[in-house]
Design a protein around this motif. Sequence first.
Motif: not given
Length: 472
Positions: A44-45, A47-51
Amino acid sequence: MKKWRRVRKLVIMLLALGIFAPLALFGLSNLLLQSPPARDLLARKLTARTGLAASIQGASWSPWGGITIYGLSIPQPGPLLEAIDSPLAEIERISIDPVWSGLIHKQLLIKGVVLEKPQLALPIELLSQIPAEPLSAKTGVANPGISPEPPASAPPAATALAQQSGAIGQGPAPGEIATTAEPHPTEIAPKALSDPPVPISTPTVWLQIKGGRLAIVSTMTEQPLYRIDRVDGKIPFGGQAAKSRLELRGIASLGAELAAETELPIEWQPPMLDFPQISGEILDIGYKAAARFKLGAGIPFHIEGLIPPAEEITVKASQMVHTDIGSLMGRGRFQGLAFQPSSWHGEALLQAKNLRSTYGEQIAEFDRGHAIVVFRNGALRCIDARMIGENLSVLGNAALLSDGRAAANARFVASPEALVQISQRTRPSGSGPPRLTPLSTPQRAALDLELFGKLGEFFYKPDPASAPIPLK
């Protein structure tokens, strides 16, 4: 004596606790990093950084080995997930060497990163997933198709699709890319990003790549449009200035080998990461390219490429098809912020003279030709492509919008008899004679072809009067 024994036991217990407790915590922390909740949290982290959606198989750490992430996988986004077999990115192992003392101050400082067997499969349709600015009421059009009755004086307006992107007026005029008055350059070096060097005394920080692989793919072809079978080397991205190189092996396009191996030089002069000019050939056409990245907020980048003026070139598409070109030149650039895809933009121009195309025993000759391609606001557009000859001319344009819709048009202008012969190769067998578009003189007519639709659902019209044919 008894008091001394109790003190000794207490000291032994404290020593044992001091030795085994850190080992127990170390082992427990690594077990936790392998657990599904921890893997999901790390994913999830990312995904939050890369979108982009991400998953990992596990992670571990040690004071001597740093932080390791295993089995990182990023699937293709949106509708490309089912259309493309390979994930967007896969990395077998990521090793991060941190500065442990920085964690005391809640800072993640890195000495180096190693990527083992990273694999990228980048589809050209990924451009349709780039977020675009909202369309205005004036430019938004619901129908992505093409008018069935194009005007006789010009090819059907696929550029109407490009206007829907809200950026039709933002593209450069052809003279901004290259003009006949301005000598065509033979050397390039990106200068759009030209901050003065920043002296740094700390050791160079390296990104090492082991056994990497890159492929540019498309839903429309089984073979990769471009691929590099193996990438090895180190890229500096922090600390003192340094030079390095990447070794590339197995470079091919659509199954045809372009180069067995080559080297890509790299220069790090903080804050600029330069890929100096390289030269090569694709289908016997020489090219030069260079790139520059500024490692700062957003990571601005600037990439330039050119085809130096060349004469007497033969391009062989197959044993049956080849084109002889009297002279050829081209130039293009691509720039923006690496982590803001909506900021990416670029343009390219290709010019040629004295073209002679051969298909089996059929020959077509053209005096000149050119193609202008622009990328803006998530929309890729071929504004104008044409080959002009005395007996036959071919005109076209195309657009791929940020919402996945696309259209392409081609117009053949020749005598009606010649167009009927051409239509035998562009129409389904048994479909009858084509409907030609009349022009101002009866000696000339036009045969208009259309391709339109969206990802996974394209249609083809061999002439304006034909019913759309689904393409599978």
